[in-house]
Design a protein around this motif. Structure first.
Motif, PDB file in Angstrom:
ATOM      1  N   ALA A  10      34.784  39.234  37.057  1.00  0.00           N
ATOM      2  CA  ALA A  10      33.401  39.671  36.727  1.00  0.00           C
ATOM      3  C   ALA A  10      33.063  41.030  37.306  1.00  0.00           C
ATOM      4  O   ALA A  10      32.586  41.850  36.714  1.00  0.00           O
ATOM      5  CB  ALA A  10      32.171  38.670  37.165  1.00  0.00           C
ATOM      6  N   TYR A  11      33.790  41.264  38.520  1.00  0.00           N
ATOM      7  CA  TYR A  11      33.807  42.417  39.190  1.00  0.00           C
ATOM      8  C   TYR A  11      34.243  43.629  38.343  1.00  0.00           C
ATOM      9  O   TYR A  11      33.851  44.611  37.935  1.00  0.00           O
ATOM     10  CB  TYR A  11      34.403  42.496  40.412  1.00  0.00           C
ATOM     11  CG  TYR A  11      34.455  43.765  41.210  1.00  0.00           C
ATOM     12  CD1 TYR A  11      33.389  44.614  41.802  1.00  0.00           C
ATOM     13  CD2 TYR A  11      35.926  44.389  41.216  1.00  0.00           C
ATOM     14  CE1 TYR A  11      33.573  45.894  42.430  1.00  0.00           C
ATOM     15  CE2 TYR A  11      35.854  45.655  41.754  1.00  0.00           C
ATOM     16  CZ  TYR A  11      34.819  46.235  42.285  1.00  0.00           C
ATOM     17  OH  TYR A  11      35.160  47.502  42.409  1.00  0.00           O
ATOM     18  N   LEU A  44      26.908  42.030  39.145  1.00  0.00           N
ATOM     19  CA  LEU A  44      27.820  41.834  38.012  1.00  0.00           C
ATOM     20  C   LEU A  44      28.997  40.889  38.414  1.00  0.00           C
ATOM     21  O   LEU A  44      29.585  40.179  37.558  1.00  0.00           O
ATOM     22  CB  LEU A  44      28.582  43.169  37.796  1.00  0.00           C
ATOM     23  CG  LEU A  44      27.518  44.331  37.188  1.00  0.00           C
ATOM     24  CD1 LEU A  44      28.343  45.634  37.270  1.00  0.00           C
ATOM     25  CD2 LEU A  44      26.959  44.023  36.002  1.00  0.00           C
ATOM     26  N   GLY A  45      29.402  40.844  39.799  1.00  0.00           N
ATOM     27  CA  GLY A  45      30.391  39.961  40.221  1.00  0.00           C
ATOM     28  C   GLY A  45      29.907  38.638  40.515  1.00  0.00           C
ATOM     29  O   GLY A  45      30.766  37.790  40.496  1.00  0.00           O
ATOM     30  N   VAL A 102      30.137  39.385  49.976  1.00  0.00           N
ATOM     31  CA  VAL A 102      30.005  40.727  49.855  1.00  0.00           C
ATOM     32  C   VAL A 102      30.056  41.533  51.026  1.00  0.00           C
ATOM     33  O   VAL A 102      30.569  42.525  51.293  1.00  0.00           O
ATOM     34  CB  VAL A 102      28.768  41.084  48.771  1.00  0.00           C
ATOM     35  CG1 VAL A 102      28.359  42.604  48.926  1.00  0.00           C
ATOM     36  CG2 VAL A 102      28.807  40.626  47.423  1.00  0.00           C
ATOM     37  N   ALA A 103      29.357  40.836  51.909  1.00  0.00           N
ATOM     38  CA  ALA A 103      28.931  41.164  53.672  1.00  0.00           C
ATOM     39  C   ALA A 103      30.564  41.480  54.098  1.00  0.00           C
ATOM     40  O   ALA A 103      30.860  42.398  54.568  1.00  0.00           O
ATOM     41  CB  ALA A 103      28.433  40.523  54.209  1.00  0.00           C
ATOM     42  N   ARG A 104      31.382  40.279  53.957  1.00  0.00           N
ATOM     43  CA  ARG A 104      32.745  40.457  54.499  1.00  0.00           C
ATOM     44  C   ARG A 104      33.815  41.205  53.662  1.00  0.00           C
ATOM     45  O   ARG A 104      34.397  42.266  54.351  1.00  0.00           O
ATOM     46  CB  ARG A 104      33.521  38.926  54.280  1.00  0.00           C
ATOM     47  CG  ARG A 104      33.182  38.169  55.236  1.00  0.00           C
ATOM     48  CD  ARG A 104      34.159  36.884  55.199  1.00  0.00           C
ATOM     49  NE  ARG A 104      33.961  36.113  54.114  1.00  0.00           N
ATOM     50  CZ  ARG A 104      33.345  35.221  53.670  1.00  0.00           C
ATOM     51  NH1 ARG A 104      32.319  34.824  54.521  1.00  0.00           N
ATOM     52  NH2 ARG A 104      33.472  34.636  52.485  1.00  0.00           N
ATOM     53  N   ILE A 105      33.471  41.541  52.259  1.00  0.00           N
ATOM     54  CA  ILE A 105      34.335  42.608  51.754  1.00  0.00           C
ATOM     55  C   ILE A 105      33.931  44.166  51.914  1.00  0.00           C
ATOM     56  O   ILE A 105      34.878  44.747  52.314  1.00  0.00           O
ATOM     57  CB  ILE A 105      33.990  42.365  50.120  1.00  0.00           C
ATOM     58  CG1 ILE A 105      34.537  41.161  49.610  1.00  0.00           C
ATOM     59  CG2 ILE A 105      34.679  43.510  49.514  1.00  0.00           C
ATOM     60  CD1 ILE A 105      34.198  40.581  48.207  1.00  0.00           C
ATOM     61  N   LEU A 106      32.532  44.357  52.303  1.00  0.00           N
ATOM     62  CA  LEU A 106      32.440  45.415  52.367  1.00  0.00           C
ATOM     63  C   LEU A 106      31.879  45.909  54.093  1.00  0.00           C
ATOM     64  O   LEU A 106      31.515  47.199  54.328  1.00  0.00           O
ATOM     65  CB  LEU A 106      30.937  46.124  51.816  1.00  0.00           C
ATOM     66  CG  LEU A 106      30.939  45.719  50.092  1.00  0.00           C
ATOM     67  CD1 LEU A 106      29.585  46.104  49.503  1.00  0.00           C
ATOM     68  CD2 LEU A 106      31.837  46.841  49.606  1.00  0.00           C
ATOM     69  N   GLY A 107      32.251  44.919  54.733  1.00  0.00           N
ATOM     70  CA  GLY A 107      32.056  45.072  56.244  1.00  0.00           C
ATOM     71  C   GLY A 107      30.456  45.404  56.797  1.00  0.00           C
ATOM     72  O   GLY A 107      30.257  46.196  57.447  1.00  0.00           O
TER      73      GLY A 107
END
Length: 194
Positions: A38-39, A151-152, A159-164
């Motif tokens: 989806a992303y 979208l994802g 999302v918090a973990r992915i983007l820090g």
């Protein structure tokens, strides 16, 4: 899958895959595809689903190639997977620009043959320009949050973990980004009716 796999499941499948378990390899690849498709489609929608599907596969291959290292070092899987996906998306855009320069004449000829009427083309072009203009108002971090959350379809914690970021910061960033988009698109939608 009814829910998205988290870090513990990905790590378990990764460890078993490194040990040669074919069932774990299939489960891991399927989970990775579900997480990033989806992303990738959201980021590459203008290039078509075929390109997005290719990017998903390239991302899975890249992750599988580094799987032993990820397991050995204990590096978190989700941020790594989405970092690879972001890089592959950027590569896809670069490749598309290169191809577009090479194929411009053929594309123009094909579009003339299959193009919709001038009214449809004008409306579609106006909408695409308005959406691109609205998205350009967002900062890069806001675009990433909207891409991953909306979208994802990822939860705020992922999302918090992915983007820090913190989970609360993700939600605030998403709220502000969507408010900016609403403001930018309000003139396009016209006045609200009661």
């Amino acid at each position: 899958m009814d829910r998205r796999p988290g870090e513990p499941e990905l790590r378990q499948w990764a460890a078993a895959a490194v040990d040669g378990d074919p069932v774990a390899v299939r489960a891991l690849v399927r989970a990775l595809q579900d997480l990033i498709s989806a992303y990738c489609r959201g980021r590459l929608h203008q290039l078509g689903h075929g390109v997005a599907d290719d990017v998903v596969q390239e991302t899975c291959i890249a992750v599988l190639r580094r799987l032993a290292h990820l397991v050995e070092t204990g590096q978190p899987m989700l941020p790594y997977v989405f970092r690879v996906a972001q890089n592959k998306v950027a590569d896809a855009f670069r490749d598309a620009v290169k191809r577009s320069h090479q194929q411009l004449d053929d594309t123009v000829t094909q579009l003339r043959d299959i193009a919709p009427g001038p009214e449809d083309a004008a409306l579609r072009g106006d909408l695409a320009r308005e959406l691109a203009r609205a998205l350009a108002v967002l900062g890069e971090r806001e675009q990433e949050v909207v891409g991953l959350r909306v979208l994802g379809g990822l939860p705020a914690a992922d999302v918090a973990r992915i983007l820090g970021m913190t989970e609360g910061n993700v939600r605030v960033t998403q709220h502000r980004a969507l408010a900016k988009l609403r403001t930018e698109l309000a003139p396009v939608q016209g006045p609200a009716t009661a």
